[in-house]
Design a protein around this motif. Structure first.
Motif, PDB file in Angstrom:
ATOM      1  N   SER A   1      -2.447   1.919  10.260  1.00  6.78           N
ATOM      2  CA  SER A   1      -1.138   1.477  10.724  1.00  6.78           C
ATOM      3  C   SER A   1      -0.348   0.775   9.617  1.00  6.78           C
ATOM      4  O   SER A   1       0.856   1.009   9.462  1.00  6.78           O
ATOM      5  N   PHE A   2      -1.031  -0.080   8.819  1.00  6.53           N
ATOM      6  CA  PHE A   2      -0.328  -0.749   7.724  1.00  6.53           C
ATOM      7  C   PHE A   2       0.021   0.233   6.603  1.00  6.53           C
ATOM      8  O   PHE A   2       1.046   0.075   5.929  1.00  6.53           O
ATOM      9  N   TYR A   3      -0.825   1.235   6.396  1.00 10.58           N
ATOM     10  CA  TYR A   3      -0.509   2.252   5.384  1.00 10.58           C
ATOM     11  C   TYR A   3       0.797   2.952   5.741  1.00 10.58           C
ATOM     12  O   TYR A   3       1.693   3.103   4.897  1.00 10.58           O
ATOM     13  N   SER A   4       0.924   3.347   6.996  1.00  8.70           N
ATOM     14  CA  SER A   4       2.146   4.004   7.438  1.00  8.70           C
ATOM     15  C   SER A   4       3.342   3.062   7.347  1.00  8.70           C
ATOM     16  O   SER A   4       4.420   3.439   6.874  1.00  8.70           O
ATOM     17  N   SER A   5       3.156   1.804   7.790  1.00  8.39           N
ATOM     18  CA  SER A   5       4.254   0.838   7.772  1.00  8.39           C
ATOM     19  C   SER A   5       4.692   0.500   6.354  1.00  8.39           C
ATOM     20  O   SER A   5       5.891   0.398   6.066  1.00  8.39           O
TER      21      SER A   5
ATOM     22  N   ILE B   1      -4.918  -6.192   3.308  1.00 11.21           N
ATOM     23  CA  ILE B   1      -4.573  -6.834   4.580  1.00 11.21           C
ATOM     24  C   ILE B   1      -5.684  -6.632   5.606  1.00 11.21           C
ATOM     25  O   ILE B   1      -6.117  -7.574   6.278  1.00 11.21           O
ATOM     26  N   SER B   2      -6.169  -5.407   5.723  1.00 11.77           N
ATOM     27  CA  SER B   2      -7.192  -5.084   6.721  1.00 11.77           C
ATOM     28  C   SER B   2      -8.491  -5.830   6.457  1.00 11.77           C
ATOM     29  O   SER B   2      -9.101  -6.377   7.385  1.00 11.77           O
TER      30      SER B   2
ATOM     31  N   ALA C   1     -11.563  -3.351  -1.723  1.00 12.18           N
ATOM     32  CA  ALA C   1     -10.740  -2.788  -0.648  1.00 12.18           C
ATOM     33  C   ALA C   1      -9.429  -2.238  -1.196  1.00 12.18           C
ATOM     34  O   ALA C   1      -8.971  -1.168  -0.768  1.00 12.18           O
ATOM     35  N   ALA C   2      -8.816  -2.972  -2.137  1.00 10.65           N
ATOM     36  CA  ALA C   2      -7.561  -2.503  -2.728  1.00 10.65           C
ATOM     37  C   ALA C   2      -7.767  -1.181  -3.455  1.00 10.65           C
ATOM     38  O   ALA C   2      -6.992  -0.226  -3.279  1.00 10.65           O
TER      39      ALA C   2
END
Length: 318
Positions: A194-198, A229-230, A292-293
């Motif tokens: 969801s954050f990738y898309s946003s 973020i995740s 993660a990054a």
């Protein structure tokens, strides 16, 4: 585009190609980030504080841990458990991305929600990760055991690890830590997608027209941001999972310092909070965020790259 997009039907990428793109993205990424993964796991399993002021602490920083592992175990230590880790990445990537494409398409066909909504990507991303986790969790346990053991090694080969673990701890050993894994992976993967898309929408809005031409950089940057973020939001559950996965493996951990036994997720959380404080729930966060990054950025980067490659090959043939 990750996930079903009714506006992009012309991209014409099959489910098989989605699975292949997911597998290859996982494979390439795993090779690149394995050293950080090993350091992160060592930090997560260390009972002592990650501080120079604690004389019993084996590791207290990323560079120090890297130098010590290199000195004591050699460069191959950074790829300990690499074979099960690769099996994990290939299988997980294929199942996760394929499931996500299928689930978002089902949402679109049902006509209940827009398949591109933040909430849809969160739920579908979480569910697809749970499906992938159930498929590959035994390999994740093996990977953790290999990365956690010191010298001399308890497990010499992958086959030796499987046979030894099955004989001494029973078949359920391969699903140790499953509950915290599922609890953690749903929001983690949901936030990733969801954050990738946003973040891609924010990038499109913020960047000037000439900056939008470099789609690969956008995918890498937004994937990295989504990963950071995740991971920050769900990190304590990842630490509890790792502690539970090495239960019954205490003899191989003796050279690293104190060891603990946990009866379950809640007991693990209570012991960590009581003995190590709230900061104990975030041990290994620095290498984990760096990992993660890089890993999330690379996974989305390679996935989109291969999907576009498959699409362009079909266009050239038609």
């Amino acid at each position: 585009m990750v996930g079903y997009d009714p506006r992009a039907d012309g991209r014409n990428v099959s489910n098989l190609e989605v699975a292949v793109a997911g597998s290859v993205s996982g494979l390439v990424t795993r090779v690149l980030i394995s050293p950080l993964d090993v350091i992160k796991i060592r930090f997560q399993l260390q009972i002592e504080r990650l501080s120079r002021s604690d004389p019993n602490a084996k590791y207290h920083g990323i560079l120090q841990a890297g130098r010590q592992i290199l000195q004591e175990e050699g460069p191959t230590a950074f790829w300990k458990g690499h074979i099960p880790a690769q099996l994990l990445s290939i299988g997980y990537g294929a199942v996760q991305f394929l499931s996500f494409e299928v689930l978002t398409e089902l949402v679109h066909r049902a006509g209940v929600h827009d398949a591109r909504d933040f909430s849809v990507h969160f739920v579908c991303g979480g569910l697809s990760a749970c499906v992938a986790t159930l498929a590959v969790h035994p390999v994740d346990v093996l990977r953790t055991r290999f990365a956690a053991q010191g010298e001399p090694r308890v497990y010499k080969t992958l086959r030796n690890a499987v046979v030894t673990m099955y004989r001494t701890e029973g078949p359920l050993v391969f699903y140790r830590g499953l509950n915290p894994t599922l609890i953690a992976i749903f929001p983690y993967a949901g936030f990733q997608f969801s954050f990738y898309s946003s973040l891609k929408h924010v990038y499109e809005w913020a960047m000037p027209a000439e900056g939008k031409k470099n789609g690969n950089f956008k995918n890498l940057l937004c994937g990295s941001g989504a990963g950071v973020i995740s991971k920050t939001l769900t990190y304590p559950l990842d630490l509890f999972k790792k502690r539970l996965q090495v239960g019954g493996f205490e003899q191989a951990r003796a050279s690293f310092g104190q060891v603990r036994s946990y009866k379950g997720l809640l007991d693990c959380a209570r012991q960590v909070l009581r003995e190590e404080g709230a900061q104990g729930c975030f041990k290994g966060l620095a290498p984990s965020l760096l990992k993660a990054a890089l890993s999330t950025g690379f996974v989305f980067f390679w996935y989109e790259l291969f999907c576009n490659l498959f699409h362009n090959m079909k266009k050239a043939d038609s």
